[in-house]
Design a protein around this motif. Structure first.
Motif, PDB file in Angstrom:
ATOM      1  N   ALA A 123      41.039  42.042  40.567  1.00  0.00           N
ATOM      2  CA  ALA A 123      40.733  43.158  41.463  1.00  0.00           C
ATOM      3  C   ALA A 123      40.100  42.664  42.755  1.00  0.00           C
ATOM      4  O   ALA A 123      40.269  43.261  43.812  1.00  0.00           O
ATOM      5  N   GLN A 124      39.355  41.577  42.672  1.00  0.00           N
ATOM      6  CA  GLN A 124      38.785  40.953  43.854  1.00  0.00           C
ATOM      7  C   GLN A 124      38.785  39.446  43.652  1.00  0.00           C
ATOM      8  O   GLN A 124      38.870  38.960  42.525  1.00  0.00           O
ATOM      9  N   ALA A 125      38.732  38.715  44.761  1.00  0.00           N
ATOM     10  CA  ALA A 125      38.786  37.260  44.692  1.00  0.00           C
ATOM     11  C   ALA A 125      37.655  36.712  43.825  1.00  0.00           C
ATOM     12  O   ALA A 125      36.528  37.216  43.851  1.00  0.00           O
ATOM     13  N   ILE A 126      37.978  35.678  43.041  1.00  0.00           N
ATOM     14  CA  ILE A 126      37.005  35.084  42.122  1.00  0.00           C
ATOM     15  C   ILE A 126      36.735  33.638  42.515  1.00  0.00           C
ATOM     16  O   ILE A 126      37.675  32.844  42.653  1.00  0.00           O
ATOM     17  N   PRO A 127      35.464  33.255  42.712  1.00  0.00           N
ATOM     18  CA  PRO A 127      35.160  31.858  43.009  1.00  0.00           C
ATOM     19  C   PRO A 127      35.723  30.937  41.931  1.00  0.00           C
ATOM     20  O   PRO A 127      35.605  31.222  40.734  1.00  0.00           O
ATOM     21  N   VAL A 128      36.352  29.832  42.359  1.00  0.00           N
ATOM     22  CA  VAL A 128      36.984  28.917  41.414  1.00  0.00           C
ATOM     23  C   VAL A 128      35.998  28.420  40.366  1.00  0.00           C
ATOM     24  O   VAL A 128      36.307  28.372  39.167  1.00  0.00           O
ATOM     25  N   MET A 129      34.825  28.056  40.793  1.00  0.00           N
ATOM     26  CA  MET A 129      33.838  27.504  39.862  1.00  0.00           C
ATOM     27  C   MET A 129      33.389  28.540  38.831  1.00  0.00           C
ATOM     28  O   MET A 129      32.984  28.187  37.723  1.00  0.00           O
ATOM     29  N   GLN A 130      33.482  29.810  39.194  1.00  0.00           N
ATOM     30  CA  GLN A 130      33.059  30.870  38.275  1.00  0.00           C
ATOM     31  C   GLN A 130      33.989  30.971  37.070  1.00  0.00           C
ATOM     32  O   GLN A 130      33.588  31.426  35.999  1.00  0.00           O
ATOM     33  N   LEU A 131      35.224  30.531  37.231  1.00  0.00           N
ATOM     34  CA  LEU A 131      36.187  30.614  36.140  1.00  0.00           C
ATOM     35  C   LEU A 131      35.855  29.660  35.003  1.00  0.00           C
ATOM     36  O   LEU A 131      36.320  29.844  33.876  1.00  0.00           O
ATOM     37  N   ALA A 132      35.065  28.639  35.281  1.00  0.00           N
ATOM     38  CA  ALA A 132      34.739  27.667  34.238  1.00  0.00           C
ATOM     39  C   ALA A 132      33.757  28.235  33.217  1.00  0.00           C
ATOM     40  O   ALA A 132      33.747  27.806  32.058  1.00  0.00           O
TER      41      ALA A 132
END
Length: 392
Positions: A361-370
């Motif tokens: 729904a909104q952009a997600i920081p790459v590091m947050q996916l970990a």
């Protein structure tokens, strides 16, 4: 892999930019100012070029016997000859080069040899030493093409391509920038794979040799920092095509400049790696999709593994569909597991196209996916990405 490293080393030779020692003269047409600009340009890529000799005839400059050192490489790369044709001063301390050519050459790296049938680059930009735009000083060009490329290990050829073609649109600060890449007629001899079991499996499937093409398009909005990688397609003849699209945010001009500064000033590779990791935290995933289009591989796999289990393709298909709910239960997302079971089951029944798509729904920081992965909570990642899967 050694092959990838060798090809990267060869291709980066010209793309990175060329630089010479300030003590080397390029004769009156070019002068020491160009040499200084070239040195500065290459330093932003974490490399350097030393030694060699230069001859000049009108607006043509030929560099012979130089050694290029690249970031993260212990050994330099010997350059036999580079020809710069149509060299003109741009009035700001930089230079425009109509064509850069390198004749056929070979690179050897610990038993792996890559033979490249020449490289040609058009409209190459050598930035002025005081250029502040990090994109301009990265070494802009219009097109790059190579001749045939082969890779051999221990004297046995394992991989070849007819050529690589790269085309880059005109760069304007704050505007959208496009690019395209095509790798034509690749051929992989699967008997040279490092894993003997993998080679045997490929042979049993009828893929002693894999052939195909790779194409991709890129677009970058310098103003917003949004980057798209569109229509990347790895097509393997008589097997399948794998397509990839993704959109990133946060790839700003400032990020490019910061990465260049790290390359130019980092004391060692470890320090550079840590600094780069910190910069990557500003990247965001806006969306992504993987598309698998079958052209015969699925049924071949079902037949092969069915034989291993003492059955046929139909028996293996039924077994795989029955195991899907059990395997997908580990994702801890019943809704997605149900979608995946239906989509994969449909694909196995009638192999066509399988699409896995992320539309957050909104952009997600790459590091947050970990975080969800490290916490053992894959369902949180599925929800965050709004992951979907379907058969078409």
């Amino acid at each position: 892999m050694k092959r990838t490293r060798t090809l990267t080393l060869a291709a980066t030779t010209v793309l990175a930019g060329i630089s010479l020692s300030p003590n080397t003269a390029l004769a009156q047409v070019v002068g020491n100012d160009v040499i200084a600009a070239l040195n500065t340009q290459l330093s932003y890529q974490g490399g350097s070029l030393s030694g060699g000799s230069v001859s000049t005839n009108g607006d043509t400059v030929v560099v012979t016997g130089a050694t290029l050192s690249l970031a993260d490489e212990e050994d330099g790369f010997a350059i036999s000859e580079l020809t710069f044709s149509g060299v003109e001063a741009d009035g700001s301390g930089g230079y425009n080069v109509a064509t850069i050519t390198m004749p056929a050459f070979e690179v050897n790296d610990s038993g792996t040899a890559a033979a490249i049938g020449g490289i040609t680059i058009t409209d190459y930009k050598i930035a002025a030493a005081d250029e502040t735009d990090p994109i301009v000083r990265s070494g802009l060009f219009k097109t790059m093409t190579t001749g045939p490329i082969t890779v051999s290990e221990g004297g046995q050829q394992g991989f070849s391509i007819a050529g690589v073609a790269v085309e880059v649109g005109d760069y304007q600060p704050g505007a959208t920038w496009t690019s395209s890449v095509a790798v034509t007629d690749f051929e992989l001899d699967t008997s040279v794979l490092e894993d003997p079991q993998a080679s045997q499996t490929m042979a049993a499937l009828g893929y002693e040799t894999l052939t195909g093409d790779i194409t991709a398009n890129g677009v970058w909005d310098a103003a917003s920092g949004n980057m798209g990688f569109e229509n990347f397609v790895l097509s393997v003849d008589d097997a399948a095509a794998i397509g990839l699209d993704f959109a990133l945010g946060g790839y700003t001009v400032e990020l490019v400049e910061a990465m260049q500064q790290i390359n130019a000033t980092a004391e060692n590779d470890q320090a550079a790696g840590m600094a780069m990791l910190g910069l990557m935290q500003q990247l965001e995933i806006q969306g992504a999709a993987i598309k698998i289009t079958d052209t015969s591989l699925t049924n071949k796999l079902l037949e092969f593994f069915g034989q291993q289990q003492g059955t046929n393709a139909d028996g293996m298909r039924a077994f795989a569909k029955g195991m899907l709910p059990l395997g997908l239960a580990q994702l801890q997302s019943p809704e997605f597991a149900a979608k995946a079971t239906a989509a994969v089951g449909s694909f196995l029944d009638n192999p066509g196209t399988l699409v896995i798509e992320a539309q957050p729904a909104q952009a997600i920081p790459v590091m947050q996916l970990a975080a969800p992965l490290m916490s053992g909570n894959p369902s949180a990642l599925i929800d965050a990405l709004s992951l979907d899967i379907r058969a078409e």
